[in-house]
Design a protein around this motif. Structure first.
Motif, PDB file in Angstrom:
ATOM      1  N   SER A  70       0.904  -1.179  -0.096  1.00 25.86           N
ATOM      2  CA  SER A  70      -0.005  -0.136  -0.131  1.00 25.86           C
ATOM      3  C   SER A  70       0.886   1.164  -0.087  1.00 25.86           C
ATOM      4  CB  SER A  70      -0.942   0.124   1.314  1.00 25.86           C
ATOM      5  OG  SER A  70      -1.875  -1.075   1.146  1.00 25.86           O
ATOM      6  N   GLU A 124      -2.034   6.562   2.799  1.00 29.40           N
ATOM      7  CA  GLU A 124      -3.044   7.539   2.160  1.00 29.40           C
ATOM      8  C   GLU A 124      -2.828   9.033   1.851  1.00 29.40           C
ATOM      9  OE1 GLU A 124      -3.860   5.505   4.904  1.00 29.40           O
ATOM     10  OE2 GLU A 124      -4.955   4.005   3.724  1.00 29.40           O
ATOM     11  N   LYS A 125      -2.073   9.460   2.941  1.00 31.34           N
ATOM     12  CA  LYS A 125      -1.502  10.691   3.140  1.00 31.34           C
ATOM     13  C   LYS A 125      -0.673  11.010   1.847  1.00 31.34           C
ATOM     14  CE  LYS A 125       0.980  14.106   6.055  1.00 31.34           C
ATOM     15  NZ  LYS A 125       1.978  14.428   5.228  1.00 31.34           N
ATOM     16  N   THR A 135      -8.481   0.287  -0.339  1.00 30.83           N
ATOM     17  CA  THR A 135      -8.788   0.368   0.761  1.00 30.83           C
ATOM     18  C   THR A 135      -9.725   1.435   1.053  1.00 30.83           C
ATOM     19  OG1 THR A 135      -7.122   2.132   1.640  1.00 30.83           O
ATOM     20  CG2 THR A 135      -6.409  -0.252   1.636  1.00 30.83           C
ATOM     21  N   SER A 136     -10.673   1.419   2.163  1.00 35.31           N
ATOM     22  CA  SER A 136     -11.620   2.262   2.352  1.00 35.31           C
ATOM     23  C   SER A 136     -11.211   3.875   2.737  1.00 35.31           C
ATOM     24  CB  SER A 136     -12.599   1.963   3.583  1.00 35.31           C
ATOM     25  OG  SER A 136     -11.929   1.784   4.671  1.00 35.31           O
ATOM     26  N   LYS A 137     -10.251   3.731   3.513  1.00 35.55           N
ATOM     27  CA  LYS A 137      -9.247   5.071   3.595  1.00 35.55           C
ATOM     28  C   LYS A 137      -8.833   5.746   2.481  1.00 35.55           C
ATOM     29  CE  LYS A 137      -7.699   4.065   8.458  1.00 35.55           C
ATOM     30  NZ  LYS A 137      -6.710   3.785   9.402  1.00 35.55           N
ATOM     31  N   LEU A 138      -8.419   4.901   1.806  1.00 33.67           N
ATOM     32  CA  LEU A 138      -7.934   5.503   0.221  1.00 33.67           C
ATOM     33  C   LEU A 138      -9.027   5.982  -0.430  1.00 33.67           C
ATOM     34  CD1 LEU A 138      -5.545   5.985  -1.308  1.00 33.67           C
ATOM     35  CD2 LEU A 138      -5.787   3.491  -2.284  1.00 33.67           C
ATOM     36  N   LYS A 177     -11.838   7.533   0.703  1.00 35.16           N
ATOM     37  CA  LYS A 177     -12.186   8.586   1.424  1.00 35.16           C
ATOM     38  C   LYS A 177     -11.170   9.643   1.008  1.00 35.16           C
ATOM     39  CE  LYS A 177     -15.071   6.568   4.831  1.00 35.16           C
ATOM     40  NZ  LYS A 177     -15.264   6.303   6.229  1.00 35.16           N
ATOM     41  N   THR A 178      -9.864   9.377   1.067  1.00 38.57           N
ATOM     42  CA  THR A 178      -8.899  10.528   0.725  1.00 38.57           C
ATOM     43  C   THR A 178      -8.772  10.906  -0.567  1.00 38.57           C
ATOM     44  OG1 THR A 178      -7.293   9.482   2.127  1.00 38.57           O
ATOM     45  CG2 THR A 178      -6.381  10.611   0.552  1.00 38.57           C
ATOM     46  N   LYS A 218     -12.120  13.092  -1.057  1.00 38.12           N
ATOM     47  CA  LYS A 218     -11.928  14.480  -0.474  1.00 38.12           C
ATOM     48  C   LYS A 218     -10.815  15.486  -1.038  1.00 38.12           C
ATOM     49  CE  LYS A 218     -10.032  16.458   3.951  1.00 38.12           C
ATOM     50  NZ  LYS A 218      -9.515  16.195   5.026  1.00 38.12           N
ATOM     51  N   THR A 224     -14.018  -3.038   1.539  1.00 40.52           N
ATOM     52  CA  THR A 224     -13.832  -1.458   0.830  1.00 40.52           C
ATOM     53  C   THR A 224     -15.063  -1.219  -0.488  1.00 40.52           C
ATOM     54  OG1 THR A 224     -11.621  -1.740   1.112  1.00 40.52           O
ATOM     55  CG2 THR A 224     -12.286  -0.092  -0.536  1.00 40.52           C
ATOM     56  N   GLU A 259     -19.166   6.433  -2.011  1.00 40.04           N
ATOM     57  CA  GLU A 259     -18.358   7.703  -1.999  1.00 40.04           C
ATOM     58  C   GLU A 259     -17.848   7.774  -3.577  1.00 40.04           C
ATOM     59  OE1 GLU A 259     -16.524   9.641   0.398  1.00 40.04           O
ATOM     60  OE2 GLU A 259     -17.430   8.611   2.123  1.00 40.04           O
TER      61      GLU A 259
END
Length: 280
Positions: free
Chosen positions: A59, A62-63, A88-91, A93-94, A97, A126, A133
């Protein structure tokens, strides 16, 4: 003194890596370039793979993905965006956004869940976040039959079942869906495009005897994004994108690259970068 007089239609690809050069961000850049557009990119993941399959996936934080997207958007505004591997779910959302700051850009989303080799590339948890999203902001999503079966929660073994599955996927909040039928055991390759107004356009192509289709989904979605960047309509971009991948498969069908599923020929008819006059 600023002597700059023109620019190029630009496409940002947000996708995963493929060191073997046939899929992922490499296929995207080749496609975008071959169609006369300027390619920029943001890397979402580093799969270790070749033509025989995926060995492992590393991976990208995300940042880091978010900063890549932000840095490109503040400098080289794309005319269209292609989104590929988001695992991934965090990705998810990143990405959504960061893209929320640049509304009204055409977006093509290739929901990469299963590789040509059959390897699963996405975490199951995910999928729901992707639906919530990414589906609403994408102008068109381009699932293959394996991915459509996951999204529609049904088997798809013929064109009639494709129609049912496509309608189910549209009900998940999609603006439009191009359902690719390359995995059907039929003489012709049939794809169905579900338009925002409820129409269903059918496309038929000849099938070729070849296993050189590695990265064909990445290539198709990037081609559609490239035509959208050239200000083609959704339906026209989808039609031209399919013609492009069909020819890329034909011109690469007999080439030996690797021991598994080889790549398509992205450069069967490369175009010069398109010049768009700048506003004075």
């Amino acid at each position: 003194m600023n002597n700059k007089k023109y620019t190029y239609p630009s496409v940002l690809t947000i996708a995963g890596f493929d060191g073997s050069g046939g899929a992922g961000i490499q296929a995207d850049i080749k496609t975008i370039s071959a169609l006369g557009c300027y390619a920029t990119s943001a890397l979402t993941a580093l799969p270790v793979q070749n033509t025989t399959g995926v060995k492992s996936i590393f991976s990208i934080p995300e940042k880091v993905v978010g900063e890549q997207i932000e840095t490109i958007l503040e400098d080289i505004k794309p005319d269209a965006i292609k989104i590929g591997m988001v695992h991934t779910s965090k990705l998810v959302k990143t990405i959504t956004k960061k893209l929320s700051h640049s509304p009204n850009l055409p977006i093509v989303f290739d929901p990469v869940m299963v590789a040509t080799s059959g390897d699963h590339l996405i975490d199951k948890e995910t999928i729901e976040i992707i639906i919530q999203e990414l589906f609403p902001i994408a102008n068109v999503i381009t699932p293959n039959l394996d991915e459509a079966a996951i999204l529609a929660d049904m088997k798809i073994e013929n064109v009639e079942e494709m129609k049912i599955a496509g309608k189910k996927i549209m009900e998940l909040g999609c603006q439009s869906v191009l359902l690719k039928g390359g995995h059907l055991k039929t003489e012709k390759l049939t794809s169905l495009y579900f338009l925002p107004d409820g129409r269903i356009e059918s496309f038929e192509f000849s099938k070729y005897e070849t296993n050189n289709t590695h990265g064909s989904g990445c290539t198709l979605s990037s081609a559609i994004a490239s035509y959208l960047a050239q200000r083609k309509s959704l339906l026209k971009a989808v039609s031209l994108g399919q013609n492009y991948i069909h020819q890329a498969i034909f011109y690469g069908k007999d080439v030996a690259i690797g021991n598994g599923n080889g790549p398509v020929n992205h450069f069967f008819n490369p175009q010069k970068l398109i010049k768009n006059e700048m506003d004075s």
